[in-house]
Design a protein around this motif. Structure first.
Motif, short mmCIF file in Angstrom:
data_model
loop_
_atom_site.label_atom_id
_atom_site.label_comp_id
_atom_site.label_asym_id
_atom_site.label_seq_id
_atom_site.Cartn_x
_atom_site.Cartn_y
_atom_site.Cartn_z
N ASP A 166 0.70 -1.18 0.08
CA ASP A 166 0.05 -0.05 0.10
C ASP A 166 0.87 1.09 0.08
OD1 ASP A 166 -2.40 -1.55 0.20
OD2 ASP A 166 -2.52 -1.25 2.27
N TYR A 167 0.29 2.45 -0.35
CA TYR A 167 1.05 3.62 -0.21
C TYR A 167 -0.04 4.78 0.49
CZ TYR A 167 3.85 2.17 -4.06
OH TYR A 167 4.61 1.55 -5.10
N ILE A 168 0.66 5.59 1.01
CA ILE A 168 -0.06 6.51 1.65
C ILE A 168 0.61 7.87 1.21
CG2 ILE A 168 0.05 7.78 4.25
CD1 ILE A 168 -1.90 5.27 4.10
N PHE A 169 -0.37 8.85 1.18
CA PHE A 169 0.10 10.31 0.81
C PHE A 169 -0.34 11.28 2.15
CE2 PHE A 169 -0.93 14.61 -0.49
CZ PHE A 169 0.16 15.05 -1.03
N VAL A 170 0.90 11.89 2.77
CA VAL A 170 0.51 12.93 3.96
C VAL A 170 0.78 14.24 3.28
CG1 VAL A 170 1.27 13.79 6.03
CG2 VAL A 170 1.12 11.20 5.40
N PRO A 171 -0.35 15.20 3.11
CA PRO A 171 -0.20 16.74 2.67
C PRO A 171 0.67 17.35 3.60
CG PRO A 171 -2.39 16.16 2.49
CD PRO A 171 -1.46 14.90 3.40
N PRO A 172 1.62 18.47 3.15
CA PRO A 172 2.13 19.32 3.99
C PRO A 172 1.46 19.79 5.21
CG PRO A 172 2.18 20.12 1.76
CD PRO A 172 1.24 19.01 1.86
N PHE A 173 1.97 19.77 6.29
CA PHE A 173 1.55 20.33 7.64
C PHE A 173 0.56 19.59 8.46
CE2 PHE A 173 3.12 24.10 5.37
CZ PHE A 173 4.27 24.66 6.28
N VAL A 174 0.15 18.32 7.84
CA VAL A 174 -0.83 17.68 8.34
C VAL A 174 -0.22 16.73 9.64
CG1 VAL A 174 -2.48 15.81 8.06
CG2 VAL A 174 -2.18 17.36 6.21
N PRO A 175 -0.84 17.02 10.60
CA PRO A 175 -0.22 16.29 11.95
C PRO A 175 -0.92 14.91 11.87
CG PRO A 175 -1.39 18.31 12.51
CD PRO A 175 -1.52 18.41 11.26
N HIS A 176 0.02 13.91 12.15
CA HIS A 176 -0.11 12.46 12.33
C HIS A 176 0.68 11.51 12.99
CE1 HIS A 176 3.07 13.05 9.10
NE2 HIS A 176 3.38 11.82 9.52
N ARG A 177 0.42 10.51 13.38
CA ARG A 177 1.24 9.53 13.90
C ARG A 177 1.33 8.00 13.15
NH1 ARG A 177 -2.60 9.99 17.88
NH2 ARG A 177 -3.69 8.19 18.09
N GLU A 178 2.22 7.14 13.41
CA GLU A 178 2.36 5.98 12.98
C GLU A 178 1.84 4.96 13.91
OE1 GLU A 178 4.90 8.07 11.95
OE2 GLU A 178 3.92 8.23 9.80
N GLU A 179 1.14 4.05 13.96
CA GLU A 179 0.91 3.02 14.90
C GLU A 179 1.43 1.65 14.51
OE1 GLU A 179 -3.08 3.61 16.19
OE2 GLU A 179 -2.67 5.28 17.07
N ASN A 180 2.08 0.68 15.33
CA ASN A 180 2.28 -0.49 15.05
C ASN A 180 1.60 -1.51 15.92
OD1 ASN A 180 2.97 -2.96 13.92
ND2 ASN A 180 5.18 -2.76 14.21
N PRO A 181 0.28 -1.91 15.69
CA PRO A 181 -0.33 -2.80 16.84
C PRO A 181 0.24 -4.27 16.88
CG PRO A 181 -1.73 -2.36 14.96
CD PRO A 181 -0.52 -1.67 14.65
#
Length: 159
Positions: free
Chosen positions: A111-126
């Motif tokens: 899969d691919y993910i796109f994160v636009p500029p300045f968008v707050p996010h986090r990665e989780e590995n459950p």
């Protein structure tokens, strides 16, 4: 047959030709040569491959991120950079705030993910046993990382 020279873009180059300026040759970055000497966020490890300081890139940053089993990264954004993420292994979740609440995007390898500029996010590995590994490319030549105390919705473009 001439000996291959992994520092140049053509196997027939002489040693003198392999000394071309960074912007006049193709670069090979071995996995063993990736560096952790880049901005980091808690809960993950970034390894830099292509950047201004590693190969003279002017508009691109590429590297890997590893998130350990049963771990979440800290909340963060990447400033003005657009970010493209390719899922290599594991099933990481990418979480952002849509203005109403947190949204989690569940991924799988390929899969691919796109994160636009300045968008707050986090990665989780459950996953309690397996790390998540992703390849990241950004539209800036250095790895911009702005660590945040919490997720919040991006209400407007801050630039």
């Amino acid at each position: 047959m001439p000996e291959l020279d992994n520092t140049a873009f053509h196997p027939d180059f002489t040693t003198a030709q392999a000394q071309l300026p960074d912007r006049a040759r193709v670069h090979l970055i071995k996995n063993a040569d990736l560096t952790g000497d880049t901005l980091q966020t808690s809960g993950m490890t970034r390894r830099e491959a292509v950047s201004g300081k590693t190969v003279g890139s002017e508009k691109l940053w590429t590297g890997e991120t590893h998130v350990a089993p049963a771990t979440n990264s800290g909340d963060h954004h990447h400033g003005e950079a657009e970010t493209s993420i390719y899922i290599v292994s594991g099933n990481p979740r990418f979480v952002f705030h849509d203005g109403t609440g947190e949204v989690a995007l569940q991924t799988e390898p390929g899969d691919y993910i796109f994160v636009p500029p300045f968008v707050p996010h986090r990665e989780e590995n459950p996953d309690p046993e397996n790390p998540a590994v992703v390849v990241i490319s950004r539209s800036t030549q250095e790895g911009i990382v702005v660590n945040l105390p919490a997720l919040y919705p991006l209400e407007e473009n801050p630039s």
